[in-house]
Design a protein around this motif. Structure first.
Motif, PDB file in Angstrom:
ATOM      1  N   GLU A 138       0.841  -1.212   0.000  1.00  0.00           N
ATOM      2  CA  GLU A 138       0.000   0.000   0.000  1.00  0.00           C
ATOM      3  C   GLU A 138       0.870   1.254   0.000  1.00  0.00           C
ATOM      4  OE1 GLU A 138      -2.632  -1.038   3.486  1.00  0.00           O
ATOM      5  OE2 GLU A 138      -3.933   0.316   2.367  1.00  0.00           O
ATOM      6  N   ALA A 139       1.931   1.209   0.812  1.00  0.00           N
ATOM      7  CA  ALA A 139       2.813   2.382   0.889  1.00  0.00           C
ATOM      8  C   ALA A 139       3.432   2.665  -0.474  1.00  0.00           C
ATOM      9  CB  ALA A 139       3.896   2.157   1.946  1.00  0.00           C
ATOM     10  N   VAL A 140       3.843   1.601  -1.164  1.00  0.00           N
ATOM     11  CA  VAL A 140       4.436   1.782  -2.506  1.00  0.00           C
ATOM     12  C   VAL A 140       3.400   2.405  -3.439  1.00  0.00           C
ATOM     13  CG1 VAL A 140       5.351   0.589  -4.528  1.00  0.00           C
ATOM     14  CG2 VAL A 140       6.064  -0.127  -2.232  1.00  0.00           C
ATOM     15  N   PHE A 141       2.173   1.857  -3.402  1.00  0.00           N
ATOM     16  CA  PHE A 141       1.134   2.361  -4.307  1.00  0.00           C
ATOM     17  C   PHE A 141       0.694   3.777  -3.921  1.00  0.00           C
ATOM     18  CE2 PHE A 141      -0.605  -0.939  -7.277  1.00  0.00           C
ATOM     19  CZ  PHE A 141       0.482  -1.790  -7.172  1.00  0.00           C
ATOM     20  N   ASP A 142       0.894   4.141  -2.654  1.00  0.00           N
ATOM     21  CA  ASP A 142       0.589   5.524  -2.250  1.00  0.00           C
ATOM     22  C   ASP A 142       1.735   6.467  -2.637  1.00  0.00           C
ATOM     23  OD1 ASP A 142      -1.858   4.855  -1.213  1.00  0.00           O
ATOM     24  OD2 ASP A 142      -1.185   4.728   0.869  1.00  0.00           O
ATOM     25  N   GLY A 143       2.784   5.890  -3.217  1.00  0.00           N
ATOM     26  CA  GLY A 143       3.857   6.743  -3.735  1.00  0.00           C
ATOM     27  C   GLY A 143       5.045   6.920  -2.821  1.00  0.00           C
ATOM     28  N   PHE A 144       5.186   6.044  -1.801  1.00  0.00           N
ATOM     29  CA  PHE A 144       6.338   6.159  -0.905  1.00  0.00           C
ATOM     30  C   PHE A 144       7.377   5.088  -1.236  1.00  0.00           C
ATOM     31  CE2 PHE A 144       2.651   7.717   1.580  1.00  0.00           C
ATOM     32  CZ  PHE A 144       3.062   9.034   1.720  1.00  0.00           C
TER      33      PHE A 144
END
Ligand SMILES: NC(=O)c1ccc[n+]([C@@H]2O[C@H](COP(=O)([O-])OP(=O)(O)OC[C@H]3O[C@@H](n4cnc5c(N)ncnc54)[C@H](O)[C@@H]3O)[C@@H](O)[C@H]2O)c1
Length: 301
Positions: A264-270
């Protein structure tokens, strides 16, 4: 009876509470109803909560409903001394001042338990766990401090008379679930933290903002241009990461052990990486995991 820093601060505390009330219309509506219906008449409530102006609005609402409330801190550093004085002036049994040491903090829990509560309210479960330790005959340094003020009550009986309790935060719920699993939880607890209106808002937006407020007040650091590392991408972690971006952090790195949340963090751009790698590049580190030893000595060397 109350024990606070300085009763002369009460008038400033009243203003603080008034300000909070202006921003808490729902609780004021409930207070209006409670004042007429008195649904809590005769109930004794032992509350271990942050002693702040917002909690004061809650406590005044419980009192309007007829409850007798003992209020003690859930954190020795969050007490607003002026608010504590204002509540004491209104007849609330407050035992709180900012900067209590460990002994004073657990003395305060002893003070709250001597009310022989029908209901407990907790934020982090220190009061509930102390009562359970004593009821199960477990003694340690902290319970010794509790008993210094409460005296040697029949804690088993005291716990059996508690109708129920509330627990506000993630860590407290984890501690109480562990007690429940071991068959040791002595009365029902409402896990306030599990409600949508808590974790989706307080954890994410409330703590997301207040964490940065604390860091900026303490360090006066400029966040723009910094590399921020957030450990834990739960409700609190995602709020902190979101606000780090808004403050202009150059990179926001997430460290997360749960693979779905990491995704989720990756997909949120982090960016996502282990602490061993993040430790090499980060300027500001924030852990929001409810866990210990997330940042260890080897990460600092
Ligand atoms: N001060 C406040 O106002 C306030 C408010 C709400 C929550 N909290 C506290 O903040 C903490 C986090 O709450 P939350 O609601 O976000 O919990 P959560 O369970 O939603 O999130 C915690 C995350 O941390 C991750 N995690 C656990 N151990 C880890 C480790 N060693 N390394 C990396 N990641 C790890 C978990 O996988 C999880 O995704 C809790 O301790 C909670 O009590 C404080």
């Amino acid at each position: 009876m109350a024990k606070v820093r300085d009763m002369a601060l009460a008038s400033r505390g009243r203003h603080q509470i008034y300000w909070a009330e202006r921003n808490m219309p729902v609780l004021l509506k409930i207070r209006e109803r409670f004042s007429k219906e008195k649904p809590l008449e005769g109930l004794r409530v032992a509350a271990s909560l942050h002693v702040t102006k917002e909690t004061a609005v809650l406590v005044k609402t419980l009192a309007a409903g007829g409850a007798k409330v003992a209020l003690v801190p859930s954190n020795p550093l969050s007490t607003q001394d002026d608010v504590a004085a204002a509540l004491a002036e209104e007849g609330v049994d407050v035992y709180a001042w900012r900067g209590m040491n460990e002994r004073e903090y657990y003395n305060a829990i002893g003070f709250a338990l001597s009310l022989r509560p029908d209901i407990t309210m907790d934020d982090g479960a220190d009061l509930t766990v102390a009562l359970h330790k004593l009821a199960h005959g477990i003694r340690d340094r902290t319970t010794d401090y509790v008993v210094e003020i409460s005296g040697n009550l029949d804690f088993r009986e005291l716990a059996s008379k508690v109708r129920g309790g509330t627990e506000e935060t993630t860590t407290g719920v984890i501690r109480l679930r562990a007690l429940h699993r071991e068959g040791k939880l002595l009365y029902p607890i409402i896990a306030v933290n599990e409600s949508y209106t808590k974790y989706l808002f307080d954890n994410r937006y409330g703590t997301g903002q207040s964490t940065w407020d604390g860091i900026m007040r303490a360090t006066n650091a400029l966040i723009a241009g910094k590399v921020v590392v957030v450990a834990g991408y739960g409700w609190v972690g995602r709020g902190i990461a979101m606000r780090a971006r808004g403050l202009g952090a150059r990179r926001v790195i997430v460290v997360e052990v749960n693979p779905i949340r990491a995704l989720e963090a990756v997909f949120d751009g982090f960016e996502v990486m282990p602490m061993s790698e993040a430790a090499e590049v980060g300027d500001i580190f924030i852990t929001a995991t409810g866990d210990i030893r997330v940042i260890r000595v080897e990460h600092m060397l």
